[in-house]
Design an enzyme around this catalytic site. Sequence first.
Site, short mmCIF file in Angstrom:
data_model
loop_
_atom_site.label_atom_id
_atom_site.label_comp_id
_atom_site.label_asym_id
_atom_site.label_seq_id
_atom_site.Cartn_x
_atom_site.Cartn_y
_atom_site.Cartn_z
N ASP A 105 -10.44 -22.68 -125.39
CA ASP A 105 -10.57 -21.63 -124.39
C ASP A 105 -10.67 -22.26 -123.00
OD1 ASP A 105 -10.71 -18.99 -123.56
OD2 ASP A 105 -12.89 -18.92 -123.68
N TYR A 146 -10.51 -21.63 -118.45
CA TYR A 146 -11.37 -21.08 -117.40
C TYR A 146 -10.53 -21.00 -116.13
CZ TYR A 146 -16.02 -21.04 -114.99
OH TYR A 146 -17.16 -20.72 -114.28
N HIS A 185 -12.96 -15.51 -111.21
CA HIS A 185 -14.02 -15.58 -112.23
C HIS A 185 -14.89 -16.81 -112.01
CE1 HIS A 185 -16.06 -15.41 -116.09
NE2 HIS A 185 -15.62 -16.62 -116.37
N ARG A 204 -25.18 -20.65 -109.69
CA ARG A 204 -25.52 -21.76 -108.79
C ARG A 204 -25.50 -21.25 -107.34
NH1 ARG A 204 -21.37 -24.80 -108.98
NH2 ARG A 204 -20.13 -23.59 -110.44
N GLU A 235 -15.39 -11.16 -122.62
CA GLU A 235 -14.52 -11.82 -121.65
C GLU A 235 -13.10 -11.36 -121.94
OE1 GLU A 235 -15.35 -16.06 -121.55
OE2 GLU A 235 -17.09 -15.68 -120.24
N GLU A 252 -9.39 -11.68 -121.90
CA GLU A 252 -8.51 -12.85 -121.78
C GLU A 252 -7.16 -12.57 -122.44
OE1 GLU A 252 -10.15 -16.65 -122.72
OE2 GLU A 252 -12.23 -16.02 -122.36
N ASP A 276 -13.26 -12.83 -125.75
CA ASP A 276 -14.17 -13.95 -126.02
C ASP A 276 -15.60 -13.44 -125.88
OD1 ASP A 276 -15.48 -16.39 -126.16
OD2 ASP A 276 -14.97 -16.96 -124.11
N ARG A 291 -24.76 -14.28 -123.33
CA ARG A 291 -25.07 -14.98 -122.07
C ARG A 291 -26.44 -15.66 -122.10
NH1 ARG A 291 -20.13 -15.59 -120.40
NH2 ARG A 291 -19.08 -13.62 -119.95
N GLN A 317 -26.02 -18.77 -124.22
CA GLN A 317 -25.16 -19.68 -123.46
C GLN A 317 -25.93 -20.36 -122.32
OE1 GLN A 317 -21.90 -17.58 -121.61
NE2 GLN A 317 -20.94 -19.43 -120.82
N TYR A 340 -26.02 -24.56 -122.62
CA TYR A 340 -24.71 -25.11 -122.22
C TYR A 340 -24.76 -26.44 -121.47
CZ TYR A 340 -24.60 -23.94 -117.20
OH TYR A 340 -24.82 -23.89 -115.86
N LYS A 375 -20.83 -18.62 -128.01
CA LYS A 375 -19.44 -18.17 -128.07
C LYS A 375 -18.87 -18.16 -129.49
CE LYS A 375 -18.30 -18.53 -123.51
NZ LYS A 375 -17.58 -17.50 -122.74
N THR A 401 -14.47 -14.27 -131.94
CA THR A 401 -13.45 -14.10 -130.91
C THR A 401 -12.44 -13.13 -131.48
OG1 THR A 401 -13.73 -16.42 -130.23
CG2 THR A 401 -11.73 -15.28 -129.47
N THR A 409 -11.46 -15.97 -118.83
CA THR A 409 -11.70 -14.61 -118.34
C THR A 409 -10.78 -14.29 -117.17
OG1 THR A 409 -14.01 -14.98 -118.89
CG2 THR A 409 -13.50 -13.03 -117.57
N GLU A 427 -20.00 -10.32 -114.50
CA GLU A 427 -19.53 -10.13 -113.13
C GLU A 427 -19.60 -8.66 -112.70
OE1 GLU A 427 -15.72 -12.69 -112.57
OE2 GLU A 427 -16.05 -12.36 -114.71
CA CA Z 1 -13.85 -17.48 -122.24
#
Ligand code: CA
Length: 403
Positions: free
Chosen positions: A117, A119, A124, A133, A191, A193, A225, A229, A232, A236, A245, A249, A338, A352
Amino acid sequence: MPPFEVPEGDPFGPHNLPYGVFSRPGAQERTVGVRLGDHVLDAGAAAQALGSPYASLLARPSLNPLLAAGRTAWSDVRRALTAWVTVPSHQETVAPFLHPLSSVTLHLPFEVADYVDFYASENHARNVGQIFRPDAEDSLTPNWKHLPIGYHGRAGTVVVSGTDVVRPSGQRKAPSDPAPVFGPSVRLDIEAEVGFVVGVPSARGTAVPLGDFREHVFGLCLLNDWSARDVQAWEYVPLGPFLGKSFATSVSAWITPLDALDDARVAPPARTHALLPYLDDAEEEPGGYDLRISVAINGRTVSEPPFDTMYWTAAQQLAHMTVNGASLRTGDLYGSGTVSGPGPGQRGSLLELTWNGREPLELPEGKRTFLEDGDTVTLSAWAPGPDGVRVGLGEVSGRIVPS
Ligand code: CA
């Protein structure tokens, strides 16, 4: 009167012809089907009735033999299928092998080999950067404009549209919690995708150049996906997504061949950084696809992510995935990442859309920050096709059930 007719402008008309695998009620056998309007053609049975040499690729319980057959065969089979459903003499022969979609069961259409997968949406990546962050100088990580970031996922938990998704349990720890706790995820997300399906393998020790994308990739599908959260966020660092994750899927039951999407090819967004030669697509054919995705929760559209905004193309992702000599196998699946456009109504995740739960969605059944048990999420999409007709992508839908 022709023996069957698809209404003019139907997004699943003879210009589309996506592939799937189905079974009929009471029958154990699975076989390759081709969607035509609201029917599915038993492609193997039709091939046998017509004495077609492609019966050996189509009278099979999965798409893998067709996937492995390669681009020339893909084009030849598609040309034959188009004739079978449009030329009157063939139509009469294949008509008995058309079954209403509502009368069949659709299955996972291919044996998933490896699953990766990516990104690839700048919108996104920037949204996630700002959410997680907020104090960082740049919302993108320093590598983002230089390589398509990805991770290896869990192929064995790829499921077909319509499969229920059990709310996963795991460890979570909010920054304010004194210690981690275990239990069902309370921040279950989606997500939106697009998944790309590899047909032709590559040898270990070789790289697949940008220009060979269409020799290896058969087609695409919609992909959800599912993401926990809270799991994750705690797990992560430093190795990336894992149990947040890997529980499920979902992919659509229909694989749209790249050959059906020639009118949807577009140039990707302008590159803002110089790319290393193996990723530099300035002189290549347009690598983007104009796919208009819709995300619906319990039947209500909450977002419309545009795939043509994706910074990294599927060809660049394939080139990057193999540049170290990693081999491809028939049935490899890779997700785009995503899809989020620049607008607030174009975001491909609840993370989001609700800005990490701070701005809940107002649905008729109540406010939503993340998914509740019983919620059904459906991704659908279309692409521009020949003469202004749309090419429909098969939807991918899944319902959350309690753990
Ligand atoms: Ca994904």
